[in-house]
Design a protein around this motif. Sequence first.
Motif, short mmCIF file in Angstrom:
data_model
loop_
_atom_site.label_atom_id
_atom_site.label_comp_id
_atom_site.label_asym_id
_atom_site.label_seq_id
_atom_site.Cartn_x
_atom_site.Cartn_y
_atom_site.Cartn_z
N UNK A 255 23.45 -7.12 40.38
CA UNK A 255 22.94 -5.61 41.69
C UNK A 255 22.06 -7.00 42.09
N UNK A 256 22.33 -6.85 43.48
CA UNK A 256 23.69 -6.48 44.19
C UNK A 256 24.69 -7.19 44.43
N UNK A 257 24.89 -8.72 43.78
CA UNK A 257 25.84 -9.40 43.82
C UNK A 257 26.84 -9.40 43.47
N UNK A 258 26.79 -8.69 42.64
CA UNK A 258 28.85 -8.19 41.96
C UNK A 258 28.81 -7.12 41.72
N UNK A 259 27.80 -5.67 42.69
CA UNK A 259 27.98 -4.09 43.26
C UNK A 259 26.86 -4.04 43.67
N UNK A 260 26.84 -3.70 45.03
CA UNK A 260 25.32 -3.27 45.25
C UNK A 260 25.06 -1.48 44.96
N UNK A 261 24.49 -1.32 45.04
CA UNK A 261 24.45 0.91 44.41
C UNK A 261 22.92 0.83 45.45
N UNK A 262 23.09 2.36 45.72
CA UNK A 262 22.66 3.02 46.78
C UNK A 262 22.10 4.25 46.16
#
Length: 323
Positions: A255-262
Amino acid sequence: MVGIKDIAREAGVSIATVSNVLHGKRNMSDKTREKILAIAKELGYELPKIRIKEKSSDNKTIVVNFSDFDTNFYLNILHGISDYAYSKDYDIMVCTSRNAEKYMSDAYSTGCINIDYRCEDSMLIKAAENNYPIIVLDREINHFGIKSVIVNNYDAEKEMVETLIKSGYERFAYLSGMDTDDNKERYRAFRDALSAHGITFHRRDHYEGNWREKSGTQAARLLMLSEHMPQVLVCANDMMAIGAMRKFREAGLRVPEDIAVCGFDDAFVSKYMGLTTVEVPNYERGFLAAQSLVELIEGTGSYESLKIGARIKWRTSTLVKTS
């Protein structure tokens, strides 16, 4: 249901003026007062029974209703409420929806601040109709005796999603919270941002949670099992986002290279998790709520809604271009 906003619009006056008339105050001309009462009757608005209460120095207690599922979320709000209330010599009684109706009466308190989504509108309206002032922080209720002090969720959420899009994100998933006004407004902003940029959002990418970290963990697990892994998971609050981040990292995803989160709210732990979120000024929110309630109790306030701004906190859980 006809409310004071409808009466104000028809009469061409402010909501505060309508509120004052319905409270029996005489700080306007007889012509204006009679016009407002006539319009209220014409529109079918049920006028409240006005009771003149004698102020008592012995009863200066404010009830604060809040959900008990995540006490940490409310600490800053309660801090703001208590700082203002104590400065005005008011005491605070904290309870949850199980006991709220009992204590929302003159026998126990002089007013209420509600942050508990489980307290139904009908219960709050019933108490307000007894000339009992109420501040709600989690919804808008267009009814005499109730004032909303709420967060402008929409603008900050939309700006955050639009910035993600401009930074190259195209595949989105969304994790909702409970069915509250805050949740609906955040989701609407999310969808509007995608639509404005021509991005199609599929129903399969909409997950439902319950504000708790565990539901974020479950959503992350389902995402990793699906064939439609998004580039970014937008969560309706921080605790769900944190649950998702922990699960992704546990599974070896970056996170965040493979999947970002907010997320949303800027919970205390979010800073240490590097979570991109929307900061809600909860201390100020509580302070303003208490100030508004005391003013209503003492006859100097207005029932007109108050909206509070929020701002984005960009951190390492997303890769964005903010300049």
